[in-house]
Write a protein that holds these residues in place. Sequence first.
Motif, PDB file in Angstrom:
ATOM      1  N   LEU A 293       0.838  -1.201   0.000  1.00 57.86           N
ATOM      2  CA  LEU A 293       0.000   0.000   0.000  1.00 57.86           C
ATOM      3  C   LEU A 293       0.871   1.248   0.000  1.00 57.86           C
ATOM      4  O   LEU A 293       1.393   1.653   1.039  1.00 57.86           O
ATOM      5  N   GLU A 294       1.031   1.843  -1.166  1.00 64.28           N
ATOM      6  CA  GLU A 294       1.777   3.099  -1.232  1.00 64.28           C
ATOM      7  C   GLU A 294       0.888   4.278  -0.870  1.00 64.28           C
ATOM      8  O   GLU A 294       1.361   5.304  -0.395  1.00 64.28           O
ATOM      9  N   GLU A 295      -0.400   4.142  -1.115  1.00 64.03           N
ATOM     10  CA  GLU A 295      -1.335   5.202  -0.753  1.00 64.03           C
ATOM     11  C   GLU A 295      -1.743   5.016   0.708  1.00 64.03           C
ATOM     12  O   GLU A 295      -1.410   4.036   1.354  1.00 64.03           O
ATOM     13  N   GLY A 296      -2.491   5.921   1.211  1.00 61.92           N
ATOM     14  CA  GLY A 296      -2.910   5.860   2.606  1.00 61.92           C
ATOM     15  C   GLY A 296      -2.054   6.801   3.425  1.00 61.92           C
ATOM     16  O   GLY A 296      -0.836   6.654   3.503  1.00 61.92           O
ATOM     17  N   THR A 297      -2.676   7.806   3.999  1.00 70.44           N
ATOM     18  CA  THR A 297      -1.944   8.864   4.680  1.00 70.44           C
ATOM     19  C   THR A 297      -1.542   8.447   6.085  1.00 70.44           C
ATOM     20  O   THR A 297      -2.379   8.013   6.884  1.00 70.44           O
ATOM     21  N   LEU A 298      -0.261   8.610   6.388  1.00 64.24           N
ATOM     22  CA  LEU A 298       0.265   8.306   7.713  1.00 64.24           C
ATOM     23  C   LEU A 298       0.605   9.575   8.491  1.00 64.24           C
ATOM     24  O   LEU A 298       1.294   9.509   9.504  1.00 64.24           O
ATOM     25  N   SER A 299       0.138  10.717   8.020  1.00 63.98           N
ATOM     26  CA  SER A 299       0.408  11.981   8.704  1.00 63.98           C
ATOM     27  C   SER A 299      -0.915  12.609   9.140  1.00 63.98           C
ATOM     28  O   SER A 299      -1.939  12.445   8.483  1.00 63.98           O
ATOM     29  N   LYS A 300      -0.848  13.353  10.259  1.00 67.00           N
ATOM     30  CA  LYS A 300      -2.083  13.882  10.819  1.00 67.00           C
ATOM     31  C   LYS A 300      -1.748  14.992  11.815  1.00 67.00           C
ATOM     32  O   LYS A 300      -0.856  14.823  12.649  1.00 67.00           O
ATOM     33  N   VAL A 301      -2.444  16.118  11.719  1.00 63.67           N
ATOM     34  CA  VAL A 301      -2.354  17.126  12.760  1.00 63.67           C
ATOM     35  C   VAL A 301      -3.163  16.614  13.937  1.00 63.67           C
ATOM     36  O   VAL A 301      -4.382  16.507  13.877  1.00 63.67           O
ATOM     37  N   THR A 354     -17.716   2.832   3.664  1.00 65.39           N
ATOM     38  CA  THR A 354     -17.784   4.222   4.092  1.00 65.39           C
ATOM     39  C   THR A 354     -16.424   4.851   4.348  1.00 65.39           C
ATOM     40  O   THR A 354     -16.340   6.027   4.695  1.00 65.39           O
ATOM     41  N   TYR A 355     -15.355   4.081   4.196  1.00 66.79           N
ATOM     42  CA  TYR A 355     -14.023   4.650   4.360  1.00 66.79           C
ATOM     43  C   TYR A 355     -13.504   5.145   3.010  1.00 66.79           C
ATOM     44  O   TYR A 355     -14.166   4.965   1.978  1.00 66.79           O
ATOM     45  N   THR A 356     -12.343   5.748   3.001  1.00 65.77           N
ATOM     46  CA  THR A 356     -11.805   6.393   1.800  1.00 65.77           C
ATOM     47  C   THR A 356     -11.782   5.446   0.601  1.00 65.77           C
ATOM     48  O   THR A 356     -11.402   4.285   0.723  1.00 65.77           O
ATOM     49  N   ASN A 357     -12.207   5.972  -0.547  1.00 63.61           N
ATOM     50  CA  ASN A 357     -12.220   5.205  -1.808  1.00 63.61           C
ATOM     51  C   ASN A 357     -12.975   3.888  -1.672  1.00 63.61           C
ATOM     52  O   ASN A 357     -12.518   2.839  -2.145  1.00 63.61           O
ATOM     53  N   GLY A 358     -14.152   3.959  -1.032  1.00 67.24           N
ATOM     54  CA  GLY A 358     -14.960   2.759  -0.888  1.00 67.24           C
ATOM     55  C   GLY A 358     -14.300   1.679  -0.054  1.00 67.24           C
ATOM     56  O   GLY A 358     -14.478   0.490  -0.306  1.00 67.24           O
ATOM     57  N   SER A 359     -13.527   2.110   0.966  1.00 69.90           N
ATOM     58  CA  SER A 359     -12.815   1.186   1.871  1.00 69.90           C
ATOM     59  C   SER A 359     -11.790   0.335   1.130  1.00 69.90           C
ATOM     60  O   SER A 359     -11.546  -0.825   1.471  1.00 69.90           O
ATOM     61  N   ALA A 360     -11.129   0.950   0.119  1.00 64.41           N
ATOM     62  CA  ALA A 360     -10.170   0.208  -0.707  1.00 64.41           C
ATOM     63  C   ALA A 360      -9.022  -0.365   0.117  1.00 64.41           C
ATOM     64  O   ALA A 360      -8.539  -1.474  -0.145  1.00 64.41           O
ATOM     65  N   GLU A 361      -8.558   0.382   1.102  1.00 60.85           N
ATOM     66  CA  GLU A 361      -7.454  -0.095   1.932  1.00 60.85           C
ATOM     67  C   GLU A 361      -7.822  -1.396   2.635  1.00 60.85           C
ATOM     68  O   GLU A 361      -7.022  -2.336   2.698  1.00 60.85           O
ATOM     69  N   TYR A 362      -9.038  -1.475   3.140  1.00 59.12           N
ATOM     70  CA  TYR A 362      -9.462  -2.667   3.876  1.00 59.12           C
ATOM     71  C   TYR A 362      -9.725  -3.838   2.938  1.00 59.12           C
ATOM     72  O   TYR A 362      -9.552  -5.000   3.315  1.00 59.12           O
ATOM     73  N   LYS A 363     -10.116  -3.554   1.717  1.00 53.60           N
ATOM     74  CA  LYS A 363     -10.232  -4.614   0.718  1.00 53.60           C
ATOM     75  C   LYS A 363      -8.866  -5.245   0.466  1.00 53.60           C
ATOM     76  O   LYS A 363      -8.762  -6.472   0.307  1.00 53.60           O
TER      77      LYS A 363
END
Length: 408
Positions: A293-301, A354-363
């Motif tokens: 997974l190259e996408e998916g943000t690991l940064s956060k204020v 309901t997560y980002t991009n139709g929960s693509a990360e969890y798929k």
Amino acid sequence: MQFRPLPAGDNANKNKKLLSLLGEGGFSVCKTCFGLIRHPHEKGAQLGRLSALDGIAKNAPDGLPFDRAEWKKRFRRLLLTTNGPRAATLMESFYEDRLVPVKRADGAVPDAPAAGLDPNTPIVLFAVKNDLVRVKELFGHYRKLGVQRFAVIDNGSDDGTLEFLSEQPDADVYRTDARFSSIRKAGWLNRLAAFYGTERWYLWLDADELFTYAGAETRSLTELTHALERRGETKLRSFMLDMYPEGVLLDAERRDADFLTDCVWFDPDSEDYMLRPEIMRMSGGMRQRVFGLEEGTLSKVTLLHFGNGRMLTGAHTIAPQAEDYSGDFMGVLMHYKFLPGDLKKYRRIVDDGTYTNGSAEYKRYLKVFSENPMLTAKNNGSRRYTGSASLSDAFPFLKDPFEDRKTE
């Protein structure tokens, strides 16, 4: 510093330059005029949403008071400067989704919920559904850092989470039946910040995130916000560090409740981490190495003072946009995402979409785990977490918020 710098993309670079040249007000005018010329139908719809703000801003479905004029101004600016549908969803969740009070913290005043609380001691904001094991550890962790008040939204838990929350003496608990999305959740947390007051600090997170920083073992969050103010900071940017066990990630022989003692390994600074420096977005790490997974943000204020128009705009983003694009990494969110009982949770998230991009990360997680149920993450490069100092050693780019900016 070994991570790979990646280009932010033309739009991000242009936006950052315009923000620098024109400021937030000029940027807003420029984006609106450009949108009307380049995308008249889309921008027209966005301006229609802006006109609808007058009507929707009168809504008060939960009766929790807040400064209506101030937040109407914030949403007007947001609608002019950001993605239309995203901003509209955020606005709708803020004004239309009911947050029903379930219980108040001991000694809390219903109409003045932050009364008696130091504005430099952050109120912890989070929303949760069916995450009892993690929530139990969350309270203990943040109490050690000096937190005096939690403001928690339960989104339909049926595993005992709501009952546990209701027993916590320092928690204000709310319930909503609204359909979850990462954008709607940001609307709910903004709604709580509006209720508790904007001239103070908040720590916003998810139930699987434990925040730490240099010297956290001896320095409280109150000391941290004072240090940030001395540096002229109104926020603290963290990166999310995936923690994992030594053996099989979803080993059925492990107990979920033991995750803090099991998941003590992490990936140190390496080329598996990628940074888009123009917008300060981190990605990669263990998720890149193990799941591709190259996408998916690991940064956060993570820490934010809500004064001067600041607000949450998504799972990892804030407004004004100029502040979202700036700031050193000064904290770490230890992220406990892979517990033995999580497959059921992943399937629910995928089904809901309901997560980002139709929960693509969890798929992706489900696919990889179905192909390799005995998947492990630890390798020769893994480091063991032994305290905040072990993170400072592993990530040279982390800044110490307690250091005077002039000496850096």
